[in-house]
Design a protein around this motif. Structure first.
Motif, PDB file in Angstrom:
ATOM      1  N   UNK A   1      50.349  82.705 -64.725  1.00  0.00           N
ATOM      2  CA  UNK A   1      49.402  82.745 -65.810  1.00  0.00           C
ATOM      3  C   UNK A   1      49.360  81.383 -66.488  1.00  0.00           C
ATOM      4  N   UNK A   2      48.197  80.852 -66.715  1.00  0.00           N
ATOM      5  CA  UNK A   2      48.024  79.564 -67.346  1.00  0.00           C
ATOM      6  C   UNK A   2      48.123  79.704 -68.858  1.00  0.00           C
ATOM      7  N   UNK A   3      48.844  78.818 -69.467  1.00  0.00           N
ATOM      8  CA  UNK A   3      49.020  78.833 -70.909  1.00  0.00           C
ATOM      9  C   UNK A   3      47.931  78.010 -71.579  1.00  0.00           C
ATOM     10  N   UNK A   4      47.696  78.298 -72.845  1.00  0.00           N
ATOM     11  CA  UNK A   4      46.695  77.555 -73.613  1.00  0.00           C
ATOM     12  C   UNK A   4      47.380  76.410 -74.346  1.00  0.00           C
ATOM     13  N   UNK A   5      48.024  75.573 -73.589  1.00  0.00           N
ATOM     14  CA  UNK A   5      48.717  74.419 -74.126  1.00  0.00           C
ATOM     15  C   UNK A   5      48.606  73.307 -73.094  1.00  0.00           C
ATOM     16  N   UNK A   6      49.111  72.159 -73.426  1.00  0.00           N
ATOM     17  CA  UNK A   6      49.066  71.039 -72.490  1.00  0.00           C
ATOM     18  C   UNK A   6      50.484  70.569 -72.194  1.00  0.00           C
ATOM     19  N   UNK A   7      50.624  69.874 -71.098  1.00  0.00           N
ATOM     20  CA  UNK A   7      51.931  69.322 -70.750  1.00  0.00           C
ATOM     21  C   UNK A   7      52.372  68.345 -71.831  1.00  0.00           C
TER      22      UNK A   7
ATOM     23  N   UNK B   1      56.069  77.287 -76.472  1.00  0.00           N
ATOM     24  CA  UNK B   1      57.347  77.972 -76.269  1.00  0.00           C
ATOM     25  C   UNK B   1      57.227  78.975 -75.124  1.00  0.00           C
ATOM     26  N   UNK B   2      56.111  79.694 -75.062  1.00  0.00           N
ATOM     27  CA  UNK B   2      55.896  80.655 -73.977  1.00  0.00           C
ATOM     28  C   UNK B   2      55.838  79.941 -72.628  1.00  0.00           C
ATOM     29  N   UNK B   3      55.220  78.765 -72.597  1.00  0.00           N
ATOM     30  CA  UNK B   3      55.161  78.000 -71.352  1.00  0.00           C
ATOM     31  C   UNK B   3      56.569  77.593 -70.916  1.00  0.00           C
ATOM     32  N   UNK B   4      57.407  77.222 -71.867  1.00  0.00           N
ATOM     33  CA  UNK B   4      58.795  76.867 -71.534  1.00  0.00           C
ATOM     34  C   UNK B   4      59.580  78.075 -71.045  1.00  0.00           C
ATOM     35  N   UNK B   5      59.279  79.246 -71.579  1.00  0.00           N
ATOM     36  CA  UNK B   5      59.972  80.450 -71.111  1.00  0.00           C
ATOM     37  C   UNK B   5      59.653  80.726 -69.645  1.00  0.00           C
ATOM     38  N   UNK B   6      58.529  80.215 -69.156  1.00  0.00           N
ATOM     39  CA  UNK B   6      58.111  80.459 -67.780  1.00  0.00           C
ATOM     40  C   UNK B   6      58.676  79.497 -66.761  1.00  0.00           C
ATOM     41  N   UNK B   7      59.455  78.501 -67.189  1.00  0.00           N
ATOM     42  CA  UNK B   7      60.003  77.549 -66.219  1.00  0.00           C
ATOM     43  C   UNK B   7      61.257  78.117 -65.572  1.00  0.00           C
ATOM     44  N   UNK B   8      61.608  77.632 -64.386  1.00  0.00           N
ATOM     45  CA  UNK B   8      62.827  78.111 -63.717  1.00  0.00           C
ATOM     46  C   UNK B   8      64.074  77.765 -64.533  1.00  0.00           C
ATOM     47  N   UNK B   9      65.087  78.603 -64.476  1.00  0.00           N
ATOM     48  CA  UNK B   9      66.319  78.360 -65.223  1.00  0.00           C
ATOM     49  C   UNK B   9      67.194  77.314 -64.529  1.00  0.00           C
TER      50      UNK B   9
END
Length: 109
Positions: free
Chosen positions: A1-7, A40-48
């Motif tokens: 899912x794409x987040x509504x934020x930018x890198x 923050x949600x985008x960061x939650x989606x990164x691999x651990x």
């Protein structure tokens, strides 16, 4: 899912992080820096994993591919057609500027 934020938004929230850092550290740092809920949600989606720098985080976070990478529609089309390495996101594939765009860029002062 794409987040509504930018890198860029995500990496800006991590400017005070001491790398290498793990996923949980990155999420905590973003919250403390006042990052948006989407960042923050985008960061939650990164691999651990352990990340060596902000660039690694930017490559791992899922955002709109055209959010701030500075690619033209022609370059995004080339990225879509080009095969990449297995598991590589389409928007991270090499896509040089079309010759016309390079010429236009040279003409600008």
């Amino acid at each position: 899912m794409t987040r509504k934020t930018s890198a860029r938004e995500v990496t800006d929230a991590l400017k005070d992080v001491d790398f290498p850092a793990g996923k949980d550290e990155l999420i905590d740092a973003a919250r403390k820096a006042g990052a948006s809920r989407d960042a923050v949600a985008a960061l939650r989606g990164i691999p651990p994993e352990s990340y060596a720098n902000r660039e690694e985080v930017a490559r791992s976070v899922r955002v709109d591919p055209a959010s701030d990478l500075g690619t033209s529609p022609a370059q995004r089309g080339r990225q879509a057609r080009a095969g990449g390495k297995p598991g590589q996101s389409q928007h991270l594939r090499d896509a040089p500027k079309p010759p016309v765009q390079e010429e236009l860029d040279r003409e600008r002062p």
